[in-house]
Design a protein around this motif. Structure first.
Motif, PDB file in Angstrom:
ATOM      1  N   ILE A 206      15.720  -6.093 -16.513  1.00 44.34           N
ATOM      2  CA  ILE A 206      14.800  -7.136 -16.072  1.00 44.34           C
ATOM      3  C   ILE A 206      13.970  -6.623 -14.895  1.00 44.34           C
ATOM      4  CG2 ILE A 206      14.626  -9.448 -15.087  1.00 44.34           C
ATOM      5  CD1 ILE A 206      15.507  -9.373 -18.023  1.00 44.34           C
ATOM      6  N   ALA A 207      12.659  -6.845 -14.969  1.00 42.26           N
ATOM      7  CA  ALA A 207      11.746  -6.349 -13.947  1.00 42.26           C
ATOM      8  C   ALA A 207      10.656  -7.385 -13.685  1.00 42.26           C
ATOM      9  CB  ALA A 207      11.128  -5.027 -14.416  1.00 42.26           C
ATOM     10  N   CYS A 208       9.667  -6.984 -12.904  1.00 35.98           N
ATOM     11  CA  CYS A 208       8.474  -7.804 -12.674  1.00 35.98           C
ATOM     12  C   CYS A 208       7.249  -7.043 -13.172  1.00 35.98           C
ATOM     13  CB  CYS A 208       8.283  -8.108 -11.186  1.00 35.98           C
ATOM     14  SG  CYS A 208       9.597  -9.083 -10.421  1.00 35.98           S
ATOM     15  N   ILE A 209       6.235  -7.781 -13.551  1.00 31.10           N
ATOM     16  CA  ILE A 209       4.912  -7.228 -13.857  1.00 31.10           C
ATOM     17  C   ILE A 209       3.957  -7.707 -12.766  1.00 31.10           C
ATOM     18  CG2 ILE A 209       2.978  -7.223 -15.455  1.00 31.10           C
ATOM     19  CD1 ILE A 209       4.907  -7.802 -17.709  1.00 31.10           C
ATOM     20  N   VAL A 210       3.228  -6.765 -12.154  1.00 31.29           N
ATOM     21  CA  VAL A 210       2.292  -7.107 -11.086  1.00 31.29           C
ATOM     22  C   VAL A 210       0.873  -6.806 -11.557  1.00 31.29           C
ATOM     23  CG1 VAL A 210       1.662  -6.759  -8.672  1.00 31.29           C
ATOM     24  CG2 VAL A 210       4.059  -6.515  -9.382  1.00 31.29           C
ATOM     25  N   ARG A 211      -0.001  -7.782 -11.422  1.00 36.95           N
ATOM     26  CA  ARG A 211      -1.394  -7.591 -11.829  1.00 36.95           C
ATOM     27  C   ARG A 211      -2.047  -6.544 -10.936  1.00 36.95           C
ATOM     28  NH1 ARG A 211      -6.353 -10.245 -11.038  1.00 36.95           N
ATOM     29  NH2 ARG A 211      -5.411 -11.699  -9.550  1.00 36.95           N
ATOM     30  N   ASP A 212      -2.731  -5.581 -11.537  1.00 34.69           N
ATOM     31  CA  ASP A 212      -3.384  -4.498 -10.804  1.00 34.69           C
ATOM     32  C   ASP A 212      -4.844  -4.859 -10.604  1.00 34.69           C
ATOM     33  OD1 ASP A 212      -3.776  -2.091  -9.544  1.00 34.69           O
ATOM     34  OD2 ASP A 212      -3.910  -0.919 -11.377  1.00 34.69           O
ATOM     35  N   ALA A 213      -5.139  -5.465  -9.447  1.00 36.36           N
ATOM     36  CA  ALA A 213      -6.492  -5.928  -9.165  1.00 36.36           C
ATOM     37  C   ALA A 213      -6.732  -5.852  -7.664  1.00 36.36           C
ATOM     38  CB  ALA A 213      -6.680  -7.362  -9.673  1.00 36.36           C
ATOM     39  N   PRO A 214      -7.995  -5.779  -7.229  1.00 35.55           N
ATOM     40  CA  PRO A 214      -8.294  -5.639  -5.798  1.00 35.55           C
ATOM     41  C   PRO A 214      -7.761  -6.776  -4.936  1.00 35.55           C
ATOM     42  CG  PRO A 214     -10.232  -5.124  -7.128  1.00 35.55           C
ATOM     43  CD  PRO A 214      -9.215  -5.701  -8.060  1.00 35.55           C
ATOM     44  N   ASP A 215      -7.638  -7.989  -5.508  1.00 36.24           N
ATOM     45  CA  ASP A 215      -7.191  -9.130  -4.711  1.00 36.24           C
ATOM     46  C   ASP A 215      -5.676  -9.294  -4.703  1.00 36.24           C
ATOM     47  OD1 ASP A 215      -7.200  -9.790  -7.433  1.00 36.24           O
ATOM     48  OD2 ASP A 215      -7.447 -11.938  -7.016  1.00 36.24           O
ATOM     49  N   VAL A 216      -4.941  -8.324  -5.254  1.00 37.83           N
ATOM     50  CA  VAL A 216      -3.479  -8.368  -5.294  1.00 37.83           C
ATOM     51  C   VAL A 216      -2.937  -7.122  -4.596  1.00 37.83           C
ATOM     52  CG1 VAL A 216      -1.431  -8.483  -6.774  1.00 37.83           C
ATOM     53  CG2 VAL A 216      -3.549  -9.604  -7.500  1.00 37.83           C
ATOM     54  N   PRO A 217      -1.986  -7.280  -3.655  1.00 38.32           N
ATOM     55  CA  PRO A 217      -1.393  -6.109  -2.999  1.00 38.32           C
ATOM     56  C   PRO A 217      -0.363  -5.436  -3.919  1.00 38.32           C
ATOM     57  CG  PRO A 217      -0.381  -8.098  -2.148  1.00 38.32           C
ATOM     58  CD  PRO A 217      -1.475  -8.548  -3.093  1.00 38.32           C
ATOM     59  N   THR A 218      -0.866  -4.892  -5.004  1.00 36.12           N
ATOM     60  CA  THR A 218      -0.001  -4.408  -6.086  1.00 36.12           C
ATOM     61  C   THR A 218       0.991  -3.355  -5.617  1.00 36.12           C
ATOM     62  OG1 THR A 218      -1.823  -4.821  -7.632  1.00 36.12           O
ATOM     63  CG2 THR A 218       0.002  -3.449  -8.413  1.00 36.12           C
ATOM     64  N   MET A 219       0.494  -2.287  -5.019  1.00 37.38           N
ATOM     65  CA  MET A 219       1.373  -1.187  -4.623  1.00 37.38           C
ATOM     66  C   MET A 219       2.326  -1.611  -3.516  1.00 37.38           C
ATOM     67  SD  MET A 219       0.498   0.762  -6.922  1.00 37.38           S
ATOM     68  CE  MET A 219       1.782   1.962  -6.518  1.00 37.38           C
ATOM     69  N   ALA A 220       1.881  -2.488  -2.624  1.00 36.25           N
ATOM     70  CA  ALA A 220       2.764  -2.973  -1.559  1.00 36.25           C
ATOM     71  C   ALA A 220       3.923  -3.780  -2.148  1.00 36.25           C
ATOM     72  CB  ALA A 220       1.972  -3.825  -0.569  1.00 36.25           C
ATOM     73  N   LEU A 221       3.638  -4.573  -3.158  1.00 32.55           N
ATOM     74  CA  LEU A 221       4.695  -5.341  -3.826  1.00 32.55           C
ATOM     75  C   LEU A 221       5.687  -4.416  -4.527  1.00 32.55           C
ATOM     76  CD1 LEU A 221       2.621  -8.288  -5.332  1.00 32.55           C
ATOM     77  CD2 LEU A 221       4.568  -8.533  -3.775  1.00 32.55           C
ATOM     78  N   LEU A 222       5.167  -3.410  -5.209  1.00 35.09           N
ATOM     79  CA  LEU A 222       6.044  -2.479  -5.919  1.00 35.09           C
ATOM     80  C   LEU A 222       6.911  -1.689  -4.940  1.00 35.09           C
ATOM     81  CD1 LEU A 222       3.503  -1.203  -8.596  1.00 35.09           C
ATOM     82  CD2 LEU A 222       5.354  -2.838  -8.943  1.00 35.09           C
ATOM     83  N   ARG A 223       6.322  -1.286  -3.808  1.00 33.42           N
ATOM     84  CA  ARG A 223       7.113  -0.581  -2.791  1.00 33.42           C
ATOM     85  C   ARG A 223       8.170  -1.489  -2.194  1.00 33.42           C
ATOM     86  NH1 ARG A 223       2.008   1.684  -1.402  1.00 33.42           N
ATOM     87  NH2 ARG A 223       1.745   0.083   0.202  1.00 33.42           N
ATOM     88  N   ALA A 224       7.816  -2.758  -1.984  1.00 29.91           N
ATOM     89  CA  ALA A 224       8.781  -3.716  -1.432  1.00 29.91           C
ATOM     90  C   ALA A 224       9.986  -3.869  -2.352  1.00 29.91           C
ATOM     91  CB  ALA A 224       8.107  -5.069  -1.208  1.00 29.91           C
ATOM     92  N   MET A 225       9.743  -3.860  -3.662  1.00 28.05           N
ATOM     93  CA  MET A 225      10.854  -3.988  -4.603  1.00 28.05           C
ATOM     94  C   MET A 225      11.758  -2.759  -4.585  1.00 28.05           C
ATOM     95  SD  MET A 225       9.423  -6.127  -7.863  1.00 28.05           S
ATOM     96  CE  MET A 225      11.107  -6.439  -8.379  1.00 28.05           C
ATOM     97  N   VAL A 226      11.152  -1.574  -4.421  1.00 23.91           N
ATOM     98  CA  VAL A 226      11.959  -0.358  -4.303  1.00 23.91           C
ATOM     99  C   VAL A 226      12.840  -0.432  -3.059  1.00 23.91           C
ATOM    100  CG1 VAL A 226      11.874   2.127  -3.911  1.00 23.91           C
ATOM    101  CG2 VAL A 226      10.337   1.089  -5.579  1.00 23.91           C
TER     102      VAL A 226
END
Length: 242
Positions: A206-226
């Protein structure tokens, strides 16, 4: 003093941008039950996902907005930008990838089980002409050939909790549930009414999917999960609901 004005202006603008950053929109499937989520008056009020979403948003300096919607709308909402993050999803459940979003690392495993009103051990393939409690719209790959052949019949309910309530009331003898929901349901039952795990039918990361768009802190969210995974925060969160 004049030399300080540009720096002060930049600091003010940065502060305003941070303060005005919109909430991150997380999807909530309206067919989920506790301990994943409890929904009241169309709003997610508690559960594993509420805690997870709030913690993730806080780690990137945002608030979490939880959008409750039917399961069949969730992926479309992500693809069209109506939501930013879809958590509690497995690559095994999504037909294909998409350039508009990025998968996180898995943070837990979901185990789907065959549950019954009596303690016994058997394979679902051994059942014959049984009605099986299932969640409307959910697919169960191992069981699909049995449904297609007529060996088993689905009896759908709108939520996982309703499936287990009907099983407890002996509306049928067997049902499919994820293990977490079954354990949560049994916590509220007297010993003689507890439901039993008969067999495991699936195990999915089980994981999350994060929308990759300029208005979303995508990489920050992915790093936070790590970082949460490394710090044991997911295990701590799940342990509170077991």
């Amino acid at each position: 003093m004049l030399k300080l004005l540009p720096a002060l202006l930049l600091l003010t603008l940065s502060h305003n941008a941070y303060a005005e950053a919109r909430a991150l929109r997380f999807s909530i499937n309206d067919s989920w039950a506790m301990p994943m989520v409890r929904i009241e008056d169309g709003k997610a009020v508690e559960g594993i996902l509420v805690d997870l979403h709030q913690r993730l948003a806080a780690k990137v300096g945002r608030k979490a907005e939880m959008v409750v919607m039917p399961r069949m709308r969730v992926q479309h909402a992500l693809d069209t930008g109506e939501i930013d993050v879809r958590c509690y999803v497995s690559p095994n459940w999504v037909n294909s990838g998409h350039h508009r979003y990025i998968w996180s690392l898995p943070f837990m495993t979901q185990r789907d089980v065959l549950a019954g009103v009596t303690p016994e051990k058997l394979e679902p393939e051994q059942l014959l002409n049984e009605r099986l409690g299932t969640v409307l719209g959910f697919t169960y790959p191992r069981l699909e050939p049995l449904f297609a052949s007529g060996q088993l019949q689905r009896e759908d309910a709108r939520t996982q909790d309703q499936v287990l309530l009907k099983l407890s009331a002996h509306r049928y003898q067997y049902a499919i549930s994820n293990e977490l929901s079954l354990h949560w349901f049994n916590r509220q039952q007297p010993a003689e009414r507890k439901l039993h795990i008969i067999n495991e039918i699936a195990s999915d990361p089980i994981a999350c999917i994060v929308r990759d768009a300029p208005d979303v802190p995508t990489m920050a969210l992915l790093r936070a999960m790590v970082q949460m995974k490394q710090a044991g925060e997911f295990d701590e969160l799940l342990a509170r609901y077991r």
